[in-house]
Design a protein around this motif. Structure first.
Motif, short mmCIF file in Angstrom:
data_model
loop_
_atom_site.label_atom_id
_atom_site.label_comp_id
_atom_site.label_asym_id
_atom_site.label_seq_id
_atom_site.Cartn_x
_atom_site.Cartn_y
_atom_site.Cartn_z
N LEU A 247 0.85 -1.13 0.06
CA LEU A 247 0.10 -0.19 -0.15
C LEU A 247 0.88 1.31 -0.05
CD1 LEU A 247 -2.43 -1.29 2.81
CD2 LEU A 247 -2.84 -1.17 0.28
N VAL A 248 0.32 2.49 -0.27
CA VAL A 248 1.13 3.70 -0.20
C VAL A 248 1.16 3.97 1.21
CG1 VAL A 248 0.93 6.19 -1.07
CG2 VAL A 248 0.00 4.37 -2.63
N HIS A 249 2.44 4.28 1.45
CA HIS A 249 2.77 4.31 2.92
C HIS A 249 2.03 5.68 3.62
CE1 HIS A 249 4.91 4.30 6.60
NE2 HIS A 249 5.29 5.76 6.39
N GLY A 250 1.75 7.05 2.88
CA GLY A 250 1.09 8.02 3.71
C GLY A 250 -0.16 7.82 3.48
N ARG A 251 -0.94 7.09 2.70
CA ARG A 251 -2.26 6.90 2.53
C ARG A 251 -2.77 5.87 3.36
NH1 ARG A 251 -6.38 7.41 -2.22
NH2 ARG A 251 -5.30 9.39 -2.13
N ILE A 252 -1.96 4.71 3.58
CA ILE A 252 -2.45 3.94 4.92
C ILE A 252 -2.36 4.55 6.16
CG2 ILE A 252 -0.34 2.73 5.03
CD1 ILE A 252 -3.81 1.33 5.38
N ASN A 253 -1.35 5.13 6.28
CA ASN A 253 -1.23 6.04 7.69
C ASN A 253 -2.62 6.99 7.92
OD1 ASN A 253 1.20 5.46 9.42
ND2 ASN A 253 2.60 6.19 7.53
N ALA A 254 -3.20 7.65 6.75
CA ALA A 254 -4.23 8.38 6.93
C ALA A 254 -5.25 7.67 7.26
CB ALA A 254 -4.15 9.15 5.42
N VAL A 255 -5.25 6.59 6.83
CA VAL A 255 -6.52 5.73 7.00
C VAL A 255 -6.56 5.24 8.35
CG1 VAL A 255 -7.73 3.28 6.44
CG2 VAL A 255 -6.72 4.75 4.40
N THR A 307 -11.42 2.83 4.89
CA THR A 307 -11.00 1.47 5.35
C THR A 307 -10.27 0.81 4.26
OG1 THR A 307 -12.93 0.64 3.91
CG2 THR A 307 -13.46 1.41 6.30
N LEU A 308 -9.48 -0.25 4.67
CA LEU A 308 -8.73 -1.03 3.84
C LEU A 308 -9.64 -1.56 2.68
CD1 LEU A 308 -6.85 -3.34 6.24
CD2 LEU A 308 -5.92 -1.36 5.14
N ARG A 309 -10.90 -1.71 2.93
CA ARG A 309 -11.92 -2.33 1.72
C ARG A 309 -11.85 -1.25 0.73
NH1 ARG A 309 -15.67 -6.40 1.91
NH2 ARG A 309 -15.30 -6.47 3.91
N GLY A 310 -12.16 -0.07 1.38
CA GLY A 310 -12.14 1.15 0.29
C GLY A 310 -10.90 1.40 -0.37
N LEU A 311 -9.53 0.99 0.08
CA LEU A 311 -8.59 1.13 -0.38
C LEU A 311 -8.44 0.10 -1.72
CD1 LEU A 311 -5.83 1.79 2.10
CD2 LEU A 311 -6.48 3.46 0.33
N GLY A 312 -9.26 -0.89 -1.65
CA GLY A 312 -9.21 -1.96 -2.62
C GLY A 312 -8.48 -3.00 -2.31
N VAL A 313 -8.28 -3.37 -0.93
CA VAL A 313 -7.67 -4.47 -0.53
C VAL A 313 -8.46 -5.82 -0.51
CG1 VAL A 313 -6.76 -5.51 1.65
CG2 VAL A 313 -6.01 -3.21 1.26
N ASP A 314 -7.81 -6.69 -1.21
CA ASP A 314 -8.47 -8.22 -1.18
C ASP A 314 -8.71 -8.57 0.25
OD1 ASP A 314 -9.10 -10.81 -1.14
OD2 ASP A 314 -7.95 -11.11 -3.13
N MET A 315 -10.00 -8.55 0.57
CA MET A 315 -10.24 -8.95 2.02
C MET A 315 -9.99 -10.42 2.23
SD MET A 315 -10.77 -5.91 2.97
CE MET A 315 -10.98 -5.90 4.80
N GLU A 316 -10.09 -10.93 1.41
CA GLU A 316 -9.89 -12.54 1.84
C GLU A 316 -8.41 -12.69 1.99
OE1 GLU A 316 -11.29 -15.64 -1.25
OE2 GLU A 316 -13.02 -14.86 -1.23
N GLU A 317 -7.63 -12.17 1.29
CA GLU A 317 -6.04 -12.35 1.46
C GLU A 317 -5.88 -11.58 2.81
OE1 GLU A 317 -1.79 -10.83 -0.38
OE2 GLU A 317 -3.64 -9.87 -1.22
#
Length: 356
Positions: A247-255, A307-317
């Protein structure tokens, strides 16, 4: 630390010397590298443009061997946090192989986010093991930091937002760190005031050089703050998530930030720190809740999901590797300076909320 426009003339001091440059492919292709090299008059220059996000251990080792063979008189780190982190780690190895030889380092940041140009931290990765390694040593601090806002004028709005929220995360964590002091608070609170006022301006109008300059200085001030005070669970989780999910570091920190602030604020000392910085940036209600709402409003303005889901993270993974993420987070060196000591179940719970 030198700030303002037209700083590259300082590179004339290395006239006729052997200079190594660590940068990335974009800096090489965009012409930024050429601008720097134009000031290295009569220099023998060796360029490494292979720096990538979360620089891998094998790349760092390979470039360190080549640079040691070159025997440089100075090393320039040009780019965002990744090239600067790469250069810091590379130069640390080179200096060990050349004891007694002074090799000054010059950092020229092209993003306003990591503050890596003034910190004693560098983050490298081991992709094969899915891990990030925060390195901490005074030997990693650059000798010279050239903070020219012209180098960030063309940063796209998304990059401006992601790196700018990284600045805010650094500051918020530094203020509530167990290692915070009046000195680090001075850097942190000024950085946050600059960021709150100028990040939206720089995002909305990239040609606003005054806002760009303010954010460049805010990033540097934040680096000074967290380099001395340390970071916390926000970065602990970001490091672990970055390493496995890319993930993009600054963006995940913001989330992560609203969730981590809410969790940390159960500790009175942390709640007091959050309230103090809410007051410092002029929020109507100087409280933790007001600070969280302000961060959420920034994220909304910058189109950063909640959320991570909103970032497009594969929730199963994510579900499959969540226990590994927690274990990696608990082993992170930044955990030690967080105001609230996390347990495995608490981090599991935080990740459940952030997942969405």
């Amino acid at each position: 630390m030198v700030f303002g426009p037209s700083l590259l003339e300082r590179l004339y001091a290395y006239r006729g010397q052997k200079v190594g440059i660590v940068t990335d492919a974009f800096m090489a292709k965009s012409g930024v590298l050429d601008r720097v090299q134009n000031y290295l008059t009569d220099c023998d220059v060796l360029v490494f443009d292979e720096a990538i996000p979360e620089p891998p251990v094998d790349t760092v080792s390979k470039i360190a061997r080549l640079l040691a063979d070159f025997c440089p008189d100075a090393v320039i780190a040009l780019g965002g946090g990744s090239p600067i982190d790469s250069a810091k780690a590379i130069l640390a190895i080179v200096r060990e192989t050349m004891p007694g030889r002074r090799i000054p380092s010059i950092a020229i940041p092209t993003t306003s986010g990591t503050g890596s140009e003034v910190t004693s931290f560098a983050v490298i990765s081991d992709p094969a093991k899915g891990r990030k390694f925060p390195l901490i040593s005074e030997d990693l601090v650059s000798d010279v930091a050239l903070l020219d806002p012209e180098f960030v004028r063309t940063a796209p709005p998304k990059v401006t937002a992601d790196t700018g929220m990284g600045v805010i995360t650094h500051v918020v964590e530094a203020v509530v760190s167990t290692e915070a002091s009046h000195f680090t608070d001075a850097f942190a609170e000024k950085s946050l005031a600059l960021a709150f006022e100028n990040l939206p301006k720089a995002y909305d109008d990239g040609n606003n050089l005054a806002a760009r300059d303010a954010m460049h200085q805010a990033s540097c001030l934040a680096g000074l703050a967290f380099s001395a005070a340390g970071l916390g669970v926000n970065h602990v989780l970001a490091h672990a998530l970055d390493a496995r999910l890319h993930l993009v570091h600054g963006r995940i920190n913001a989330v992560l930030m609203p969730y981590v602030i809410d969790w940390n604020a159960k500790i009175p000392e942390a709640a007091e720190g959050y309230a103090r910085i809410a007051q410092r940036v002029g929020l109507d209600t100087p409280s933790t809740r007001a600070g969280i709402r302000a961060i959420e409003a920034f994220n909304t303005h910058f189109a950063i999901p909640s959320t991570l889901r909103g970032l497009g993270v594969d929730m199963e993974e994510f579900g499959r590797i969540r226990s590994e993420i927690v274990a990696t987070a608990l082993a992170d060196a930044c955990t030690a300076s967080n105001p609230r000591k996390p347990s495995q179940p608490e981090l599991e719970s935080l990740l459940t909320r952030v997942g969405g």
